[in-house]
Design a protein around this motif. Structure first.
Motif: not given
Length: 226
Positions: A82-94
Motif C-alpha cells: 500500500i505504501l509503495g502505491s501511495l508513493a506512485r500515485y502521490g499527487k492524490n495524497l492529502s
C-alpha cells in the motif's frame, strides 16, 4: 521526456487507485458492478478482473463472491505494498498524509544516518562535499537531497530500509521541488549538509542530533508551505 505507455491492466490500476485516493470510492464503500466499472475505466472485463485481483492481494479492496467489491481501510490495515502505491500515485495524497510520511522520516532517519556514516564515512563525506557546488535551483536541491538519503539508506546494509524507501522517488521528486522553491528552505538544507561535513570530521561522528533537528524543521516548513 517520453511517457511510459501503460499496459491495459496498469492503466486500469492507475485509474482505480486515483479514484480511491481522490475519495471517489472511500473505505467501506463498494465499487460499481463489474460491467459498469470496466466501462468507466475504459478496459475489458478480463482486464478489470486481473486488476481487481492484484489490488485485492495488495490490500486495497476485498472481493466478495456474489457481493459487490468493497474498498478496504487501506490506511489502517495496509502494508508496504500500500505504501509503495501511495508513493506512485502521490499527487492524490492529502496534506495530512504527506505530514505523516515526513513524521515517519523524522523518527526513522536519524538512526539510518548514524549507521550509514559509521559504515561508509568516506563515501558519504565525498557526496556531501558536492553540495558546495550545488546550483541554486529547486530541482537541483531536490535531486541532490534524494541522492543523499538513498546513499545513506544503502550504506546501512539493511535491505528493508531500501524496500521501504525505493518506491518513494517519484513522490519525492514532486514534493522536493515544491519544498525547495523558496530560497530559505534551500539555505536550511545547505546548512544541514555543512553541519554533517563538520560532524564527519569529528572523532565520534555523531550525526543523529543534526539529522533529527533538520527533519523536525522540515516538517514545520512543509506546514507553512501549505
Amino acid at each position: 521526456m517520453i511517457k511510459k505507455l501503460l499496459k491495459p491492466a496498469e492503466f486500469a490500476e492507475k485509474q482505480l487507485l486515483e479514484a480511491i485516493l481522490g475519495s471517489k470510492y472511500n473505505p467501506g464503500e463498494v465499487l460499481p458492478a463489474e460491467r459498469l466499472l470496466a466501462t468507466e475505466l475504459g478496459v475489458t472485463r478480463p482486464t478489470l478482473r486481473e486488476t481487481l485481483q492484484r489490488l485485492s492481494k495488495e490490500g486495497w479492496i476485498t472481493i466478495r463472491h456474489g457481493k459487490p467489491t468493497k474498498v478496504n481501510d487501506y490506511l489502517g490495515n495496509g502494508g508496504l505494498g500500500i505504501l509503495g502505491s501511495l508513493a506512485r500515485y502521490g499527487k492524490n495524497l492529502s496534506f495530512d498524509m504527506v505530514s505523516h510520511l515526513l513524521e515517519v522520516r523524522t523518527v526513522m532517519f536519524p538512526g539510518i544516518a548514524q549507521r550509514a556514516v559509521s559504515n561508509s564515512p568516506e563515501e558519504i563525506l565525498t557526496y556531501l562535499k558536492k553540495s558546495k557546488t550545488l546550483k541554486d535551483r529547486a530541482d537541483a536541491y531536490a535531486g541532490y537531497d534524494w541522492g543523499l538519503q538513498m546513499l545513506m539508506v544503502k550504506a546501512t546494509n539493511n535491505p528493508v530500509f531500501n524496500m521501504i524507501l525505493n518506491d518513494f522517488e517519484p513522490l519525492y521528486a514532486v514534493l522536493g521541488e515544491i519544498y525547495f522553491q523558496k530560497k530559505d528552505t534551500r539555505s536550511v538544507s545547505l546548512t544541514y549538509y555543512r553541519d554533517l561535513i563538520k560532524a564527519l570530521d569529528q572523532t565520534n561522528m555523531d550525526v543523529r542530533p543534526i539529522v533529527e533537528k533538520t527533519m523536525i524543521h522540515s516538517e514545520k516548513i512543509w506546514r507553512r508551505i501549505r
